[in-house]
Motif scaffolding. Sequence first.
Motif, PDB file in Angstrom:
ATOM      1  N   ILE A   1       5.830   9.404   7.723  1.00 20.35           N
ATOM      2  CA  ILE A   1       4.583   9.198   6.987  1.00 20.35           C
ATOM      3  C   ILE A   1       4.565   7.758   6.484  1.00 20.35           C
ATOM      4  N   ILE A   2       3.479   7.070   6.753  1.00 22.61           N
ATOM      5  CA  ILE A   2       3.337   5.721   6.218  1.00 22.61           C
ATOM      6  C   ILE A   2       2.110   5.700   5.336  1.00 22.61           C
ATOM      7  N   SER A   3       2.308   5.317   4.075  1.00 20.88           N
ATOM      8  CA  SER A   3       1.143   5.245   3.195  1.00 20.88           C
ATOM      9  C   SER A   3       0.905   3.802   2.805  1.00 20.88           C
ATOM     10  N   CYS A   4      -0.355   3.468   2.527  1.00 18.20           N
ATOM     11  CA  CYS A   4      -0.644   2.141   2.006  1.00 18.20           C
ATOM     12  C   CYS A   4      -1.532   2.274   0.794  1.00 18.20           C
ATOM     13  N   GLY A   5      -1.203   1.504  -0.238  1.00 17.94           N
ATOM     14  CA  GLY A   5      -1.997   1.492  -1.450  1.00 17.94           C
ATOM     15  C   GLY A   5      -1.428   2.369  -2.551  1.00 17.94           C
ATOM     16  N   GLY A   6      -1.939   2.147  -3.760  1.00 16.22           N
ATOM     17  CA  GLY A   6      -1.531   2.955  -4.901  1.00 16.22           C
ATOM     18  C   GLY A   6      -0.194   2.566  -5.496  1.00 16.22           C
ATOM     19  N   LEU A   7       0.294   1.337  -5.199  1.00 15.14           N
ATOM     20  CA  LEU A   7       1.554   0.889  -5.798  1.00 15.14           C
ATOM     21  C   LEU A   7       1.315  -0.164  -6.882  1.00 15.14           C
ATOM     22  N   GLY A   8       0.058  -0.379  -7.248  1.00 12.70           N
ATOM     23  CA  GLY A   8      -0.273  -1.399  -8.251  1.00 12.70           C
ATOM     24  C   GLY A   8       0.212  -1.015  -9.643  1.00 12.70           C
ATOM     25  N   PRO A   9      -0.093  -1.872 -10.623  1.00 13.85           N
ATOM     26  CA  PRO A   9       0.434  -1.664 -11.971  1.00 13.85           C
ATOM     27  C   PRO A   9      -0.431  -0.771 -12.853  1.00 13.85           C
ATOM     28  N   THR A  10      -1.624  -0.384 -12.371  1.00 11.74           N
ATOM     29  CA  THR A  10      -2.535   0.262 -13.322  1.00 11.74           C
ATOM     30  C   THR A  10      -2.420   1.778 -13.304  1.00 11.74           C
TER      31      THR A  10
ATOM     32  N   LEU B   1       3.822   1.604   1.252  1.00 10.85           N
ATOM     33  CA  LEU B   1       3.544   0.177   1.372  1.00 10.85           C
ATOM     34  C   LEU B   1       2.405  -0.226   0.433  1.00 10.85           C
ATOM     35  N   PRO B   2       2.404  -1.484  -0.025  1.00 17.39           N
ATOM     36  CA  PRO B   2       1.289  -1.958  -0.857  1.00 17.39           C
ATOM     37  C   PRO B   2       0.014  -2.078  -0.020  1.00 17.39           C
ATOM     38  N   GLY B   3      -1.142  -2.019  -0.651  1.00 21.77           N
ATOM     39  CA  GLY B   3      -2.416  -2.012   0.068  1.00 21.77           C
ATOM     40  C   GLY B   3      -2.910  -3.347   0.604  1.00 21.77           C
ATOM     41  N   PRO B   4      -2.735  -4.463  -0.127  1.00 17.62           N
ATOM     42  CA  PRO B   4      -3.334  -5.719   0.367  1.00 17.62           C
ATOM     43  C   PRO B   4      -2.756  -6.114   1.730  1.00 17.62           C
ATOM     44  N   PRO B   5      -3.628  -6.312   2.733  1.00 12.32           N
ATOM     45  CA  PRO B   5      -3.147  -6.598   4.083  1.00 12.32           C
ATOM     46  C   PRO B   5      -2.183  -7.786   4.165  1.00 12.32           C
ATOM     47  N   ARG B   6      -2.417  -8.825   3.342  1.00  7.20           N
ATOM     48  CA  ARG B   6      -1.543  -9.993   3.465  1.00  7.20           C
ATOM     49  C   ARG B   6      -0.145  -9.718   2.898  1.00  7.20           C
ATOM     50  N   GLU B   7       0.004  -8.642   2.131  1.00  6.50           N
ATOM     51  CA  GLU B   7       1.340  -8.212   1.723  1.00  6.50           C
ATOM     52  C   GLU B   7       1.899  -7.187   2.718  1.00  6.50           C
ATOM     53  N   LEU B   8       1.046  -6.231   3.070  1.00  9.33           N
ATOM     54  CA  LEU B   8       1.484  -5.127   3.934  1.00  9.33           C
ATOM     55  C   LEU B   8       1.973  -5.589   5.297  1.00  9.33           C
ATOM     56  N   LYS B   9       1.215  -6.500   5.930  1.00 16.42           N
ATOM     57  CA  LYS B   9       1.541  -6.850   7.315  1.00 16.42           C
ATOM     58  C   LYS B   9       2.924  -7.482   7.463  1.00 16.42           C
ATOM     59  N   PRO B  10       3.219  -8.577   6.731  1.00 15.18           N
ATOM     60  CA  PRO B  10       4.572  -9.141   6.897  1.00 15.18           C
ATOM     61  C   PRO B  10       5.659  -8.174   6.433  1.00 15.18           C
ATOM     62  N   LEU B  11       5.400  -7.443   5.366  1.00 16.05           N
ATOM     63  CA  LEU B  11       6.395  -6.492   4.888  1.00 16.05           C
ATOM     64  C   LEU B  11       6.715  -5.454   5.964  1.00 16.05           C
ATOM     65  N   PHE B  12       5.666  -4.972   6.621  1.00 17.89           N
ATOM     66  CA  PHE B  12       5.888  -3.984   7.678  1.00 17.89           C
ATOM     67  C   PHE B  12       6.718  -4.585   8.804  1.00 17.89           C
ATOM     68  N   ARG B  13       6.310  -5.773   9.254  1.00 20.90           N
ATOM     69  CA  ARG B  13       7.006  -6.390  10.392  1.00 20.90           C
ATOM     70  C   ARG B  13       8.451  -6.722  10.054  1.00 20.90           C
ATOM     71  N   GLU B  14       8.677  -7.223   8.835  1.00 17.69           N
ATOM     72  CA  GLU B  14      10.015  -7.710   8.502  1.00 17.69           C
ATOM     73  C   GLU B  14      10.967  -6.593   8.094  1.00 17.69           C
ATOM     74  N   GLN B  15      10.443  -5.553   7.442  1.00 20.42           N
ATOM     75  CA  GLN B  15      11.359  -4.582   6.845  1.00 20.42           C
ATOM     76  C   GLN B  15      11.219  -3.174   7.409  1.00 20.42           C
ATOM     77  N   VAL B  16      10.018  -2.785   7.807  1.00 17.53           N
ATOM     78  CA  VAL B  16       9.835  -1.409   8.266  1.00 17.53           C
ATOM     79  C   VAL B  16      10.147  -1.294   9.757  1.00 17.53           C
ATOM     80  N   LEU B  17       9.615  -2.232  10.543  1.00 23.80           N
ATOM     81  CA  LEU B  17       9.779  -2.178  11.982  1.00 23.80           C
ATOM     82  C   LEU B  17      11.253  -2.094  12.416  1.00 23.80           C
TER      83      LEU B  17
END
Lengths: 424, 424
Positions: free
Chosen positions: A63-72, A149-165
């Motif tokens: 399962i891969i989720s994106c979003g909902g990891l913010g501070p609020t 994973l965090p929701g903002p694409p500019r965070e999610l994309k490199p994070l996915f490539r560098e750490q998840v893949l």
Amino acid sequence: MKAEIIAVGSELLTPDRLDTNSLFLTEELNAIGIEVVRKTVVGDNRELLAEAFRGALNRVPLIISCGGLGPTEDDLTRETVADLLGRKLRRNDEILRYIEGRFRNLGREMPEVNVRQAMVPEGAEILENPRGTAPGLWLEDSGRAVVLLPGPPRELKPLFREQVLPRLERRVSGVRLYSRELRVTGLGESHVEQRILPIYKRFPEVQTTILAAPGETQVHLRFWSDDAARAKKTLDEIVRGFEIALADRIFSQDGRALEEVVAEQLTLNNATIAAAESCTGGLLAQRLTSIAGSSSYFLGGVVCYSNELKTAWADVPAEMIEAKGAVSSEVAVALAEGIRRRVGSTLGVGITGIAGPGGGSDEKPVGTVYVAISHGSGVKDRGTRFPGDRESIRWQASQMALDLVRVHFLYNSQSAIKSSAKRG
Amino acid sequence: MKAEIIAVGSELLTPDRLDTNSLFLTEELNAIGIEVVRKTVVGDNRELLAEAFRGALNRVPLIISCGGLGPTEDDLTRETVADLLGRKLRRNDEILRYIEGRFRNLGREMPEVNVRQAMVPEGAEILENPRGTAPGLWLEDSGRAVVLLPGPPRELKPLFREQVLPRLERRVSGVRLYSRELRVTGLGESHVEQRILPIYKRFPEVQTTILAAPGETQVHLRFWSDDAARAKKTLDEIVRGFEIALADRIFSQDGRALEEVVAEQLTLNNATIAAAESCTGGLLAQRLTSIAGSSSYFLGGVVCYSNELKTAWADVPAEMIEAKGAVSSEVAVALAEGIRRRVGSTLGVGITGIAGPGGGSDEKPVGTVYVAISHGSGVKDRGTRFPGDRESIRWQASQMALDLVRVHFLYNSQSAIKSSAKRG
């Protein structure tokens, strides 16, 4: 391996926002042989979120989720998943120091709420996120992996490539997705289906999808296999069958749009083109010039809505318009010939028709369209009645005109045939 | 009332396609007080499809699905839902005759596969679909409603508005969504934000979203309330503030695109228009003629890519092109004046620029665009450098040209001002 994607965020359930992260994730997952079998969008609500994860945990191993990891307050993914897997949340001081440092670097103090982003479920691996405050999290439970994973694409994309893949690649074996796409024009969905059904039925292991798009029909083949050579051979065999069944109705096998195919033919044949349009109102010219470098083959075009301008700009005889009507094969041919002579191009294209909603008659109802091309040694024309609304009729008319040019080159240019066979 | 949307189709689980129907459906549902709590995308697989519907049936009283009603083997929605609700499928001869008639009207024979689209689950209400072959279906089961809609947006949208909405309206009451939309051009997202932030901050109960779209910025206001008068008053107050802050940069408050606003101005002023385009390659003409009835104000246009055609078709002096360059404010003005004189229209528009990716220079980089309008008593022109790729630059150029026409009428026509104020 099969996976589901869960996009978290109430904003993704409004009429203004779409989850687009899943397109990126799907492409990356497919490339390493992981199939996405479901996508879910769910709001920032603890109960509904828990249910979405619970369902997915029962179905798939990833399962891969994106979003909902913010501070609020309304960022609930971390807490919900920890709860669901029976894990306690503990404050991770290393993450906390990192977040505080990030704020310090921007000359600000860390708001108290951000402490939440340093809370980590027991047993979770931390996926560092140098482009944002919230780290990603990797959890395992009875052989299933849950990746937050965090929701903002500019965070999610490199994070996915560098750490998840890299982590996923260790888990998957050789199965990969092999795919083909054929684009067809001048034949509807059902007719394509009828012609190719006997072929693809023989290959139940290959997923065949027929899609109707404006002015074209697409055939997608998808084959999951751990044997690259066999996959290629199988897909080649199906495509060969489709090529016989659909013949010159296939205009592209590499994803290119019809105008791109025509642009290449014009370039390969050192040919130039000009257009005289009525009902399409400039759409054909716009499509032909949408391609970089189009000035080398597109010389110019006129949009002659009024009868007077058909005569003034493309030398259509006023008596012909009077006798045959502005919407007629004769006028389409005259437009094509007139604009070619005026501009001095290799080819001229003429389009006339009734896009509607008004202007139709019993004899010539809305959707009636005539297109023609004029080339050095003659003319060709087609006429038909298209279904649909104004936008759709105009698109189909421009598609039919482009197809007339394509077919002309197909049978009148050795280089174009070679090139399209090679590309295929 | 709460609802879930299920988008059906394996193509929606590939990296190339997104379900966009759910945006339209969400907007329509929200407007009558129905909240969308989950969106699911699922492939053309009987088992996975059944599970998605089963889950939703357990959670919410309203399920709306789109897609999977086509004629082909992989269109499974009808069969799956019938199965799940324990209903038999029966052939409906009325639908069959309708589908056959549709093919006959287009002069074609109905392929055998289309018989599937005439199969109806017992007890289902048929939602007629005059724009396609597959009808929608409305099923009820223990107080829950399951609505099956076809996937193509041009079929789904009218079908939903005409047949589903009235049925839903009978079921809901109370809280409604009140919304407004302002469309702005010539001001970027951050500049719009800066100007309107002080206003919308005072209304935390209203959700304000600023969206960047190509060549425009949109401001959306959303307010859930059970008090229609208060909601209207609040939104009116915010919009009045926005009107002061954004002034003539707002081009539409009723969802209309810029070309629709300009079309109305032309019609109200009994004015006609003609266009001479270079870098936009017919896009402006295509947009102006995309509107039904455009032949009453759009007389004609030329796409003069080459310098020779700029001279031949719009009387741009060759010496001017030589001295100032084809991409210059002088040539934009000459194009506008030339085409207006040639065609005899009230207004002439000229566009010249460098859409790229090639053709730029230090002095005139890619994105440099000049537009001009010529009217009876003078000319106006604008020049700028747009960011983005070829497609985006061309769109922004056509947007700037249309805006020049809009602003001309705004300050030169009483009737247009009145009309836009009334519409707003």
